[in-house]
Design an enzyme around this catalytic site. Structure first.
Site, mmCIF file in Angstrom:
data_model
loop_
_atom_site.group_PDB
_atom_site.id
_atom_site.type_symbol
_atom_site.label_atom_id
_atom_site.label_comp_id
_atom_site.label_asym_id
_atom_site.label_seq_id
_atom_site.Cartn_x
_atom_site.Cartn_y
_atom_site.Cartn_z
ATOM 1 N N ALA A 8 0.811 -1.233 0.000
ATOM 2 C CA ALA A 8 0.000 0.000 0.000
ATOM 3 C C ALA A 8 0.839 1.276 0.000
ATOM 4 C CB ALA A 8 -0.941 0.001 1.200
ATOM 5 N N GLY A 10 3.236 1.892 -2.036
ATOM 6 C CA GLY A 10 3.796 2.141 -3.369
ATOM 7 C C GLY A 10 3.170 3.353 -4.053
ATOM 8 N N ARG A 32 5.856 -2.786 4.811
ATOM 9 C CA ARG A 32 6.935 -3.617 5.358
ATOM 10 C C ARG A 32 7.276 -3.339 6.807
ATOM 11 N NH1 ARG A 32 11.278 -4.828 0.638
ATOM 12 N NH2 ARG A 32 10.687 -3.039 -0.640
ATOM 13 N N LYS A 36 6.299 2.654 8.423
ATOM 14 C CA LYS A 36 5.648 2.970 7.142
ATOM 15 C C LYS A 36 4.128 2.994 7.299
ATOM 16 C CE LYS A 36 9.388 1.487 4.176
ATOM 17 N NZ LYS A 36 9.852 0.819 2.973
ATOM 18 N N ASP A 57 8.298 -9.277 3.959
ATOM 19 C CA ASP A 57 9.032 -9.602 2.738
ATOM 20 C C ASP A 57 8.256 -10.617 1.919
ATOM 21 O OD1 ASP A 57 10.791 -10.064 0.746
ATOM 22 O OD2 ASP A 57 12.333 -11.018 1.989
ATOM 23 N N ILE A 58 7.758 -10.149 0.782
ATOM 24 C CA ILE A 58 6.914 -11.022 -0.046
ATOM 25 C C ILE A 58 7.699 -12.154 -0.706
ATOM 26 C CG2 ILE A 58 5.120 -9.302 -0.459
ATOM 27 C CD1 ILE A 58 6.450 -8.784 -3.213
ATOM 28 N N TYR A 165 13.807 -7.513 -14.605
ATOM 29 C CA TYR A 165 12.553 -6.947 -14.074
ATOM 30 C C TYR A 165 11.382 -7.392 -14.955
ATOM 31 C CZ TYR A 165 8.672 -3.834 -13.400
ATOM 32 O OH TYR A 165 7.390 -3.363 -13.221
ATOM 33 N N LYS A 169 8.012 -9.800 -13.948
ATOM 34 C CA LYS A 169 6.587 -9.508 -14.124
ATOM 35 C C LYS A 169 5.912 -10.591 -14.958
ATOM 36 C CE LYS A 169 4.934 -6.479 -12.472
ATOM 37 N NZ LYS A 169 4.459 -6.437 -11.057
ATOM 38 N N VAL A 199 4.422 4.411 -15.884
ATOM 39 C CA VAL A 199 3.371 5.162 -15.186
ATOM 40 C C VAL A 199 3.947 6.468 -14.643
ATOM 41 C CG1 VAL A 199 1.649 5.072 -13.350
ATOM 42 C CG2 VAL A 199 2.318 2.956 -14.512
HETATM 43 P P1 NDP Z 1 6.861 1.307 -5.918
HETATM 44 O O1 NDP Z 1 8.289 0.932 -5.826
HETATM 45 O O2 NDP Z 1 6.437 2.657 -5.521
HETATM 46 O O3 NDP Z 1 5.961 0.260 -5.140
HETATM 47 C C1 NDP Z 1 6.338 -1.074 -4.963
HETATM 48 C C2 NDP Z 1 5.650 -1.620 -3.732
HETATM 49 O O4 NDP Z 1 6.039 -2.990 -3.524
HETATM 50 C C3 NDP Z 1 6.049 -0.871 -2.447
HETATM 51 O O5 NDP Z 1 4.956 -0.839 -1.563
HETATM 52 C C4 NDP Z 1 7.158 -1.748 -1.891
HETATM 53 O O6 NDP Z 1 7.357 -1.577 -0.506
HETATM 54 C C5 NDP Z 1 6.598 -3.125 -2.211
HETATM 55 N N1 NDP Z 1 7.635 -4.153 -2.231
HETATM 56 C C6 NDP Z 1 8.644 -4.299 -3.121
HETATM 57 N N2 NDP Z 1 9.412 -5.363 -2.805
HETATM 58 C C7 NDP Z 1 8.865 -5.912 -1.678
HETATM 59 C C8 NDP Z 1 9.215 -7.019 -0.856
HETATM 60 N N3 NDP Z 1 10.258 -7.808 -1.141
HETATM 61 N N4 NDP Z 1 8.442 -7.286 0.232
HETATM 62 C C9 NDP Z 1 7.370 -6.496 0.517
HETATM 63 N N5 NDP Z 1 6.998 -5.440 -0.226
HETATM 64 C C10 NDP Z 1 7.739 -5.140 -1.315
HETATM 65 O O7 NDP Z 1 6.472 1.047 -7.458
HETATM 66 P P2 NDP Z 1 5.144 1.269 -8.294
HETATM 67 O O8 NDP Z 1 4.053 1.794 -7.472
HETATM 68 O O9 NDP Z 1 5.544 1.975 -9.503
HETATM 69 O O10 NDP Z 1 4.830 -0.251 -8.684
HETATM 70 C C11 NDP Z 1 3.735 -0.962 -8.147
HETATM 71 C C12 NDP Z 1 3.444 -2.137 -9.050
HETATM 72 O O11 NDP Z 1 3.202 -1.679 -10.378
HETATM 73 C C13 NDP Z 1 4.610 -3.143 -9.153
HETATM 74 O O12 NDP Z 1 4.026 -4.429 -9.224
HETATM 75 C C14 NDP Z 1 5.250 -2.775 -10.495
HETATM 76 O O13 NDP Z 1 5.896 -3.877 -11.074
HETATM 77 C C15 NDP Z 1 4.015 -2.380 -11.300
HETATM 78 N N6 NDP Z 1 4.252 -1.524 -12.454
HETATM 79 C C16 NDP Z 1 4.763 -0.258 -12.297
HETATM 80 C C17 NDP Z 1 4.960 0.554 -13.405
HETATM 81 C C18 NDP Z 1 5.486 1.951 -13.287
HETATM 82 O O14 NDP Z 1 5.860 2.543 -14.312
HETATM 83 N N7 NDP Z 1 5.531 2.539 -12.097
HETATM 84 C C19 NDP Z 1 4.666 0.063 -14.774
HETATM 85 C C20 NDP Z 1 4.112 -1.266 -14.805
HETATM 86 C C21 NDP Z 1 3.910 -2.023 -13.687
HETATM 87 P P3 NDP Z 1 8.273 -0.354 0.051
HETATM 88 O O15 NDP Z 1 7.451 0.887 -0.151
HETATM 89 O O16 NDP Z 1 8.489 -0.690 1.460
HETATM 90 O O17 NDP Z 1 9.518 -0.375 -0.778
#
Ligand code: NDP
Length: 342
Positions: A8, A10, A32, A36, A57-58, A165, A169, A199
């Site tokens: 959430a 992200g 995490r 946060k 950690d996913i 990456y 996906k 995005v």
């Molecule tokens: P962010 O990096 O902002 O968000 C990623 C999220 O995943 C964060 O909440 C992060 O937590 C969490 N996360 C990553 N690794 C782990 C882990 N090992 N354990 C637990 N939580 C984890 O990126 P976006 O919002 O841009 O991306 C969100 C989704 O959209 C992803 O699936 C990405 O692949 C997909 N996507 C994004 C695009 C873009 O251009 N932005 C394009 C296409 C797809 P924390 O905040 O603690 O790091």
């Protein structure tokens, strides 16, 4: 009944949470750490409809067990957005592939174990990365659609961080469709995926503008801070606004027509020249400070690389996506305001 959303914190997920709360949904988000959680709940005004749980950690296959078990009877929708999106690693399996794939398998297994009867819809945030074929991405005679799949293997995708990456996906999304096929008699939920290109758009909260932004918005941030004689980077791709991506996630859990669909979220191509044009035209404060390049020669003005046809997605979703000008201008304006330059 609640919407459970992983990751959430992200960039995209925060917009989804915001739109869900506006629509009066009860939302259970994961992050995490407690720090946060505290920050995000405060940012959402400690809204009583927004509770949060720690999922550290996913990459661990049982990461979601405890929280899905705890809320099992209450969860009707699951939006799985958490996945690593960065290119800063050389250990591609540990940092990209395994968390992406295990995160997806793990959350679906947790639903099967504890919430098979209550979860009705699952939406996975996949990506155009699961669709892209690097061998034909530059071919102007190619048309990519919702039906295409990234052909890389687990081994071949590990050529560099970008391909890894993309592989992460692809294999995560594939795992979701395969899970549903193998377990369709044991779970109730229907599945859809959202597959966005790059995005852009503002952070959900202005105070989250930092010197380095999330991977996609960082492209814009870098150009806002480039010097006039810096070269314009060559990157070209598709663009979509974060607010439209968030809306698509919510429609994917609401509309029956979207069950089983891969929603290819793009509103056209861009390259850095197009971004430079918008920054130079819309922000007098940047004029003379950032590169100009060769105006109006970018991907908005001529075809560069493969065609992408997402007319199916556009007609299923039924709303108009934001333009490149709008998404880039809103991203840059938020950065410049934060720096006191606007
Ligand atoms: P962010 O990096 O902002 O968000 C990623 C999220 O995943 C964060 O909440 C992060 O937590 C969490 N996360 C990553 N690794 C782990 C882990 N090992 N354990 C637990 N939580 C984890 O990126 P976006 O919002 O841009 O991306 C969100 C989704 O959209 C992803 O699936 C990405 O692949 C997909 N996507 C994004 C695009 C873009 O251009 N932005 C394009 C296409 C797809 P924390 O905040 O603690 O790091």
């Amino acid at each position: 009944m609640s919407v459970f959303i992983s990751g959430a914190t992200g960039f995209i997920a925060q917009h989804i949470v915001g739109q869900l709360l506006e629509q009066n949904y009860k939302v259970i988000g994961t992050a995490r750490s407690q720090a946060k959680i505290d920050r995000l709940q405060e940012q959402f005004g400690n809204n009583p409809n927004f509770t949060m749980e720690i999922v550290e950690d996913i990459a661990k296959l049982d990461a979601f067990d405890a929280v899905i078990k705890k809320h099992a009877k209450d969860i009707k929708f699951v939006l799985h957005t958490a996945s690593p999106f960065h290119f800063e690693t050389t250990d591609f399996e540990k940092d990209l592939l395994i968390p992406a794939v295990n995160g997806t398998k793990g959350i679906l297994e947790s639903i099967k174990k504890y919430a098979a009867d209550s979860v009705e819809r699952v939406v996975i945030t996949s990506s155009y990365a699961a669709i892209i074929d690097f061998k034909i991405e530059d071919d102007t005679n190619t048309v990519m659609t919702e039906a295409n799949w990234n052909p890389d293997t687990w081994e071949s995708c590990q050529a560099n961080a970008v391909t890894a990456y993309c592989g992460s996906k692809k294999f995560a999304e594939q795992a979701a469709w395969e899970f549903l096929e193998a377990n369709k008699d044991q779970v109730k939920f229907k599945l859809a995926t959202v597959n966005p290109v790059y995005v852009f758009g503002p952070q959900n909260f202005d105070e989250d503008v930092t010197s380095k932004l999330n991977t996609s918005c960082e492209f814009v941030n870098q150009l806002v801070h480039a010097k006039a004689d810096d070269p314009i980077p060559a990157l070209c791709g598709g663009y979509i606004d974060v607010r439209d991506v968030a809306k698509a996630h919510i429609l994917a859990m609401q509309k029956d027509e979207l069950i089983g669909q891969r929603l290819l979220m793009t509103n056209g191509k861009f390259n850095f020249q197009d971004i430079a044009d918008i920054l130079n035209e819309d922000f007098p404060v940047l004029k003379g400070n950032i590169p100009v390049g060769a105006p109006h020669t970018g991907a908005q003005h001529k075809q560069i690389g493969a065609n992408v046809d997402n007319s199916k997605t556009k007609s299923l979703l039924g709303f108009k996506f934001r333009t490149l000008k709008e998404t880039i201008a809103d991203t840059a304006a938020q950065i410049l305001k934060h720096e006191g330059k606007l």
